[in-house]
Design a protein around this motif. Sequence first.
Motif, PDB file in Angstrom:
ATOM      1  N   THR A  81      -5.635  -2.821 -16.923  1.00 30.79           N
ATOM      2  CA  THR A  81      -4.631  -3.455 -17.711  1.00 30.79           C
ATOM      3  C   THR A  81      -5.073  -4.505 -18.804  1.00 30.79           C
ATOM      4  OG1 THR A  81      -3.264  -3.632 -15.618  1.00 30.79           O
ATOM      5  CG2 THR A  81      -2.637  -5.349 -17.381  1.00 30.79           C
ATOM      6  N   THR A  82      -6.226  -4.980 -18.575  1.00 31.10           N
ATOM      7  CA  THR A  82      -7.000  -5.993 -19.344  1.00 31.10           C
ATOM      8  C   THR A  82      -8.028  -5.260 -20.330  1.00 31.10           C
ATOM      9  OG1 THR A  82      -8.598  -6.427 -17.934  1.00 31.10           O
ATOM     10  CG2 THR A  82      -6.652  -7.869 -18.212  1.00 31.10           C
ATOM     11  N   LYS A  83      -7.964  -3.952 -20.228  1.00 35.90           N
ATOM     12  CA  LYS A  83      -8.961  -2.998 -21.197  1.00 35.90           C
ATOM     13  C   LYS A  83     -10.291  -3.404 -20.924  1.00 35.90           C
ATOM     14  CE  LYS A  83      -5.232  -1.547 -23.492  1.00 35.90           C
ATOM     15  NZ  LYS A  83      -4.156  -1.236 -22.596  1.00 35.90           N
ATOM     16  N   ILE A  84     -10.836  -3.753 -20.011  1.00 35.09           N
ATOM     17  CA  ILE A  84     -12.067  -3.886 -19.320  1.00 35.09           C
ATOM     18  C   ILE A  84     -12.525  -2.607 -19.120  1.00 35.09           C
ATOM     19  CG2 ILE A  84     -13.981  -4.809 -17.998  1.00 35.09           C
ATOM     20  CD1 ILE A  84     -12.121  -7.125 -17.529  1.00 35.09           C
ATOM     21  N   ASP A 138      -5.416   6.171 -11.440  1.00 33.40           N
ATOM     22  CA  ASP A 138      -4.578   4.966 -12.082  1.00 33.40           C
ATOM     23  C   ASP A 138      -3.648   4.090 -10.949  1.00 33.40           C
ATOM     24  OD1 ASP A 138      -5.268   5.095 -14.716  1.00 33.40           O
ATOM     25  OD2 ASP A 138      -3.493   6.370 -15.331  1.00 33.40           O
ATOM     26  N   HIS A 139      -3.804   2.944 -11.161  1.00 32.07           N
ATOM     27  CA  HIS A 139      -3.139   1.822 -10.296  1.00 32.07           C
ATOM     28  C   HIS A 139      -2.311   1.290 -10.695  1.00 32.07           C
ATOM     29  CE1 HIS A 139      -5.623   3.168  -6.543  1.00 32.07           C
ATOM     30  NE2 HIS A 139      -6.707   2.815  -7.588  1.00 32.07           N
ATOM     31  N   ASN A 140      -0.870   0.656 -10.304  1.00 34.16           N
ATOM     32  CA  ASN A 140       0.009  -0.335 -10.961  1.00 34.16           C
ATOM     33  C   ASN A 140      -0.516  -1.577 -10.576  1.00 34.16           C
ATOM     34  OD1 ASN A 140       2.280  -1.893 -10.864  1.00 34.16           O
ATOM     35  ND2 ASN A 140       3.141  -0.175 -11.886  1.00 34.16           N
ATOM     36  N   LEU A 181      -8.218  -2.770   5.378  1.00 36.48           N
ATOM     37  CA  LEU A 181      -7.260  -2.124   4.392  1.00 36.48           C
ATOM     38  C   LEU A 181      -6.979  -3.421   3.334  1.00 36.48           C
ATOM     39  CD1 LEU A 181      -4.886  -0.753   7.025  1.00 36.48           C
ATOM     40  CD2 LEU A 181      -6.096   0.492   5.502  1.00 36.48           C
ATOM     41  N   PHE A 182      -7.148  -4.727   3.785  1.00 36.49           N
ATOM     42  CA  PHE A 182      -6.990  -5.526   2.659  1.00 36.49           C
ATOM     43  C   PHE A 182      -8.026  -5.458   1.609  1.00 36.49           C
ATOM     44  CE2 PHE A 182      -8.228 -10.081   1.558  1.00 36.49           C
ATOM     45  CZ  PHE A 182      -7.004 -10.379   0.900  1.00 36.49           C
ATOM     46  N   LEU A 183      -9.119  -5.465   1.931  1.00 33.21           N
ATOM     47  CA  LEU A 183     -10.113  -5.214   1.225  1.00 33.21           C
ATOM     48  C   LEU A 183     -10.115  -4.072   0.371  1.00 33.21           C
ATOM     49  CD1 LEU A 183     -13.222  -6.421   3.385  1.00 33.21           C
ATOM     50  CD2 LEU A 183     -12.253  -7.689   1.525  1.00 33.21           C
ATOM     51  N   GLU A 184      -9.768  -2.816   0.816  1.00 35.87           N
ATOM     52  CA  GLU A 184      -9.327  -1.712  -0.037  1.00 35.87           C
ATOM     53  C   GLU A 184      -8.326  -1.935  -0.991  1.00 35.87           C
ATOM     54  OE1 GLU A 184      -8.312   1.823   2.261  1.00 35.87           O
ATOM     55  OE2 GLU A 184      -9.969   1.490   3.636  1.00 35.87           O
ATOM     56  N   MET A 218      -6.606  -3.463  -6.637  1.00 39.95           N
ATOM     57  CA  MET A 218      -5.912  -4.270  -7.427  1.00 39.95           C
ATOM     58  C   MET A 218      -6.943  -4.759  -8.501  1.00 39.95           C
ATOM     59  SD  MET A 218      -4.653  -8.242  -6.503  1.00 39.95           S
ATOM     60  CE  MET A 218      -6.132  -9.089  -6.665  1.00 39.95           C
ATOM     61  N   ALA A 219      -8.327  -4.959  -8.182  1.00 36.75           N
ATOM     62  CA  ALA A 219      -9.349  -5.323  -9.272  1.00 36.75           C
ATOM     63  C   ALA A 219      -9.462  -4.266 -10.315  1.00 36.75           C
ATOM     64  CB  ALA A 219     -10.338  -5.499  -8.650  1.00 36.75           C
ATOM     65  N   LYS A 220      -9.301  -2.817  -9.817  1.00 31.43           N
ATOM     66  CA  LYS A 220      -9.314  -1.732 -10.688  1.00 31.43           C
ATOM     67  C   LYS A 220      -8.094  -1.785 -11.567  1.00 31.43           C
ATOM     68  CE  LYS A 220     -11.398   2.058  -9.426  1.00 31.43           C
ATOM     69  NZ  LYS A 220     -12.096   3.096  -8.977  1.00 31.43           N
TER      70      LYS A 220
END
Length: 86
Positions: free
Chosen positions: A56-59, A67-69, A41-44, A49-51
Amino acid sequence: MGKSQLHLEENPTLKDFQNYVATLVKERGFDKETIPEIFMLFLEECGEMAKAARKTTKIKSDKNSKDHNLRHEIADVFIYLLDICN
């Protein structure tokens, strides 16, 4: 179900966060999860978070992906990490 025992001090220490997560996990019925289950679950959550960080950084990322906050995903990663440490 009784009243929640969740409480976090105003300027929490790491131990305060650990106690909070231990209470949260027990109240929500996840206290029987194994370390491998929590780790997956942590890895998911790390992936989410990476996504969120990419967006957020427009990568460049898939415009059709959910969408993830970023703040919420960072909090989720922190909670699972504390759960593993507990």
